[in-house]
Design a protein around this motif. Structure first.
Motif, PDB file in Angstrom:
ATOM      1  N   ALA A 145       0.829  -1.200   0.000  1.00  0.00           N
ATOM      2  CA  ALA A 145       0.000   0.000   0.000  1.00  0.00           C
ATOM      3  C   ALA A 145       0.870   1.259   0.000  1.00  0.00           C
ATOM      4  O   ALA A 145       0.576   2.233  -0.716  1.00  0.00           O
ATOM      5  CB  ALA A 145      -0.934  -0.002   1.212  1.00  0.00           C
ATOM      6  N   ALA A 146       1.965   1.242   0.776  1.00  0.00           N
ATOM      7  CA  ALA A 146       2.881   2.387   0.789  1.00  0.00           C
ATOM      8  C   ALA A 146       3.539   2.566  -0.574  1.00  0.00           C
ATOM      9  O   ALA A 146       3.686   3.700  -1.070  1.00  0.00           O
ATOM     10  CB  ALA A 146       3.933   2.189   1.872  1.00  0.00           C
ATOM     11  N   TYR A 147       3.926   1.467  -1.179  1.00  0.00           N
ATOM     12  CA  TYR A 147       4.536   1.501  -2.518  1.00  0.00           C
ATOM     13  C   TYR A 147       3.568   2.111  -3.529  1.00  0.00           C
ATOM     14  O   TYR A 147       3.936   3.010  -4.308  1.00  0.00           O
ATOM     15  CB  TYR A 147       4.930   0.087  -2.913  1.00  0.00           C
ATOM     16  N   ASP A 148       2.319   1.637  -3.527  1.00  0.00           N
ATOM     17  CA  ASP A 148       1.336   2.154  -4.481  1.00  0.00           C
ATOM     18  C   ASP A 148       1.059   3.632  -4.255  1.00  0.00           C
ATOM     19  O   ASP A 148       0.854   4.398  -5.211  1.00  0.00           O
ATOM     20  CB  ASP A 148       0.034   1.359  -4.382  1.00  0.00           C
ATOM     21  N   ALA A 149       1.064   4.065  -3.002  1.00  0.00           N
ATOM     22  CA  ALA A 149       0.751   5.452  -2.687  1.00  0.00           C
ATOM     23  C   ALA A 149       1.905   6.397  -3.008  1.00  0.00           C
ATOM     24  O   ALA A 149       1.678   7.562  -3.364  1.00  0.00           O
ATOM     25  CB  ALA A 149       0.372   5.577  -1.211  1.00  0.00           C
ATOM     26  N   PRO A 181      -4.490  10.229 -16.873  1.00  0.00           N
ATOM     27  CA  PRO A 181      -3.988   9.631 -15.632  1.00  0.00           C
ATOM     28  C   PRO A 181      -2.498   9.299 -15.651  1.00  0.00           C
ATOM     29  O   PRO A 181      -1.925   8.991 -14.605  1.00  0.00           O
ATOM     30  CB  PRO A 181      -4.813   8.352 -15.515  1.00  0.00           C
ATOM     31  N   ILE A 182      -1.869   9.341 -16.814  1.00  0.00           N
ATOM     32  CA  ILE A 182      -0.489   8.851 -16.908  1.00  0.00           C
ATOM     33  C   ILE A 182       0.512  10.001 -16.983  1.00  0.00           C
ATOM     34  O   ILE A 182       0.159  11.131 -17.332  1.00  0.00           O
ATOM     35  CB  ILE A 182      -0.300   7.879 -18.101  1.00  0.00           C
ATOM     36  N   LEU A 183       1.740   9.673 -16.643  1.00  0.00           N
ATOM     37  CA  LEU A 183       2.846  10.622 -16.765  1.00  0.00           C
ATOM     38  C   LEU A 183       3.770  10.143 -17.866  1.00  0.00           C
ATOM     39  O   LEU A 183       4.223   8.986 -17.851  1.00  0.00           O
ATOM     40  CB  LEU A 183       3.625  10.709 -15.449  1.00  0.00           C
ATOM     41  N   ARG A 230       9.289   6.987 -21.306  1.00  0.00           N
ATOM     42  CA  ARG A 230       8.809   6.162 -20.192  1.00  0.00           C
ATOM     43  C   ARG A 230       7.412   6.619 -19.803  1.00  0.00           C
ATOM     44  O   ARG A 230       7.119   7.815 -19.788  1.00  0.00           O
ATOM     45  CB  ARG A 230       9.751   6.265 -18.987  1.00  0.00           C
ATOM     46  N   ILE A 231       6.586   5.632 -19.470  1.00  0.00           N
ATOM     47  CA  ILE A 231       5.223   5.915 -19.021  1.00  0.00           C
ATOM     48  C   ILE A 231       5.078   5.407 -17.596  1.00  0.00           C
ATOM     49  O   ILE A 231       5.406   4.254 -17.295  1.00  0.00           O
ATOM     50  CB  ILE A 231       4.171   5.220 -19.914  1.00  0.00           C
ATOM     51  N   ARG A 232       4.583   6.289 -16.714  1.00  0.00           N
ATOM     52  CA  ARG A 232       4.288   5.913 -15.341  1.00  0.00           C
ATOM     53  C   ARG A 232       2.810   6.192 -15.086  1.00  0.00           C
ATOM     54  O   ARG A 232       2.244   7.153 -15.620  1.00  0.00           O
ATOM     55  CB  ARG A 232       5.151   6.701 -14.356  1.00  0.00           C
ATOM     56  N   ALA A 233       2.201   5.338 -14.257  1.00  0.00           N
ATOM     57  CA  ALA A 233       0.753   5.424 -14.066  1.00  0.00           C
ATOM     58  C   ALA A 233       0.389   4.992 -12.650  1.00  0.00           C
ATOM     59  O   ALA A 233       1.136   4.257 -12.003  1.00  0.00           O
ATOM     60  CB  ALA A 233       0.042   4.523 -15.081  1.00  0.00           C
ATOM     61  N   PRO A 234      -0.772   5.429 -12.155  1.00  0.00           N
ATOM     62  CA  PRO A 234      -1.268   4.906 -10.882  1.00  0.00           C
ATOM     63  C   PRO A 234      -1.629   3.434 -11.016  1.00  0.00           C
ATOM     64  O   PRO A 234      -1.653   2.892 -12.127  1.00  0.00           O
ATOM     65  CB  PRO A 234      -2.511   5.762 -10.613  1.00  0.00           C
ATOM     66  N   TRP A 244       6.322   1.147 -21.051  1.00  0.00           N
ATOM     67  CA  TRP A 244       5.232   1.367 -20.096  1.00  0.00           C
ATOM     68  C   TRP A 244       5.455   0.377 -18.962  1.00  0.00           C
ATOM     69  O   TRP A 244       5.416  -0.836 -19.165  1.00  0.00           O
ATOM     70  CB  TRP A 244       3.905   1.118 -20.785  1.00  0.00           C
ATOM     71  N   LYS A 245       5.679   0.895 -17.749  1.00  0.00           N
ATOM     72  CA  LYS A 245       5.952   0.038 -16.601  1.00  0.00           C
ATOM     73  C   LYS A 245       4.646  -0.395 -15.954  1.00  0.00           C
ATOM     74  O   LYS A 245       3.819   0.428 -15.566  1.00  0.00           O
ATOM     75  CB  LYS A 245       6.829   0.765 -15.580  1.00  0.00           C
ATOM     76  N   LEU A 246       4.483  -1.718 -15.819  1.00  0.00           N
ATOM     77  CA  LEU A 246       3.237  -2.287 -15.325  1.00  0.00           C
ATOM     78  C   LEU A 246       3.549  -3.256 -14.193  1.00  0.00           C
ATOM     79  O   LEU A 246       4.490  -4.058 -14.284  1.00  0.00           O
ATOM     80  CB  LEU A 246       2.524  -3.021 -16.466  1.00  0.00           C
ATOM     81  N   ARG A 247       2.759  -3.184 -13.118  1.00  0.00           N
ATOM     82  CA  ARG A 247       2.911  -4.137 -12.022  1.00  0.00           C
ATOM     83  C   ARG A 247       1.838  -5.216 -12.123  1.00  0.00           C
ATOM     84  O   ARG A 247       0.787  -5.004 -12.730  1.00  0.00           O
ATOM     85  CB  ARG A 247       2.813  -3.442 -10.656  1.00  0.00           C
ATOM     86  N   ALA A 248       2.103  -6.358 -11.474  1.00  0.00           N
ATOM     87  CA  ALA A 248       1.227  -7.512 -11.642  1.00  0.00           C
ATOM     88  C   ALA A 248      -0.185  -7.256 -11.135  1.00  0.00           C
ATOM     89  O   ALA A 248      -1.138  -7.889 -11.604  1.00  0.00           O
ATOM     90  CB  ALA A 248       1.829  -8.717 -10.922  1.00  0.00           C
ATOM     91  N   HIS A 249      -0.345  -6.343 -10.185  1.00  0.00           N
ATOM     92  CA  HIS A 249      -1.669  -6.104  -9.594  1.00  0.00           C
ATOM     93  C   HIS A 249      -2.338  -4.853 -10.145  1.00  0.00           C
ATOM     94  O   HIS A 249      -3.337  -4.391  -9.592  1.00  0.00           O
ATOM     95  CB  HIS A 249      -1.543  -6.007  -8.063  1.00  0.00           C
ATOM     96  N   ASP A 250      -1.816  -4.320 -11.255  1.00  0.00           N
ATOM     97  CA  ASP A 250      -2.375  -3.097 -11.816  1.00  0.00           C
ATOM     98  C   ASP A 250      -3.734  -3.343 -12.478  1.00  0.00           C
ATOM     99  O   ASP A 250      -4.067  -4.470 -12.869  1.00  0.00           O
ATOM    100  CB  ASP A 250      -1.407  -2.484 -12.827  1.00  0.00           C
TER     101      ASP A 250
END
Length: 262
Positions: A9-13, A33-35, A44-48, A78-84
């Motif tokens: 949760a801290a990482y996501d926030a 929503p993306i940067l 590079r693409i970063r996103a919530p 585009w960086k994606l995490r497994a729980h996105d």
């Protein structure tokens, strides 16, 4: 017991978007929503965690990023995490021409538990660097270790140092005229986190404690600056070492890359 749910949760926030000074020569551009990070060797693409758009609107968002960098003659990742979310984002990226790279393990460590006096083999000196010549040597060393062209690393480090030298510490473990191991730490102002990057050791110096020494030194600096958590996107080679030093897996991350046609 460490609460890995709280760590995630801290990482996501706190770790979804870069904080602090923008590296010299780069720009941060928001598109919904993306940067979009422009000016590096690739885009590079970063996103919530949840992009917040679905279906055709998501396809258009993805296509805009691809086409923006196509017009620049550059690739984009585009960086994606497994729980996105949404859950079909990976499939939509692939449909737009992005290719998934090998996933990394996202590991978090408690800085106070990792911090220690670095122990180095005889004849090895740990040195903090920022001069252009040293940064070029680091890029050459990383290219040698990883077996791919990492010449862009010198420009990336230079851009960070130029923008705010207080937001990065660059370390080399030097054996004579060779860089046996190189590593960096980037500080995220306003968060609990630092990011541990680099960590490349020459093959004939592996197994002699250099990676561990770099961890200890960077964690000690993080504690001194008031940061609580260490973040690593770990390769298969690094992940076991980090786990032995108390790091906790919270998810995986995958870069989806689009490369312009030749």
């Amino acid at each position: 017991m460490v609460d890995t749910t709280a760590l995630l949760a801290a990482y996501d926030a706190q770790m979804r978007m870069p904080t602090g000074t923008v590296p010299t020569g780069m720009t941060y551009e928001h598109d919904g929503p993306i940067l979009r990070i422009v000016g590096g060797h690739v885009g590079r693409i970063r996103a919530p965690r949840d992009v917040g758009v679905t279906g055709a609107a998501l396809d258009r968002l993805i296509a805009r990023q691809r086409d923006y960098f196509r017009a620049r003659g550059q690739g984009v990742e585009w960086k994606l995490r497994a729980h996105d979310l949404p859950a079909d984002l990976p499939e939509r990226l692939v449909a737009a021409g992005f290719v998934a790279q090998e996933p990394s393990t996202v590991l978090l460590g408690l800085a106070e538990e990792v911090a220690a006096e670095p122990v180095l083999p005889d004849g090895v000196v740990l040195r903090r660097v920022s001069e252009a010549g040293d940064l070029r040597r680091i890029a050459d060393q990383q290219s040698e270790v990883l077996g791919v062209d990492c010449s862009w690393v010198a420009a990336d480090l230079t851009a960070r140092v130029s923008a705010d030298p207080g937001q990065i510490t660059i370390l080399v473990a030097e054996a004579g005229d060779r860089l046996a191991c190189t590593a960096f730490v980037v500080y995220y102002p306003g968060t609990d986190f630092v990011a541990l990057l680099g960590g490349a050791t020459l093959p004939d110096w592996r197994g002699r404690g250099l990676y561990r020494a770099m961890l200890a030194s960077r964690a000690r600096e993080a504690v001194a600056r008031g940061f609580r958590l260490l973040h690593v996107d770990a390769s298969p080679a690094s992940a076991p070492i980090l786990r032995r030093h108390g790091f906790h897996e919270i998810t995986t991350s995958t870069h989806y890359q689009w490369t312009p046609p030749e």
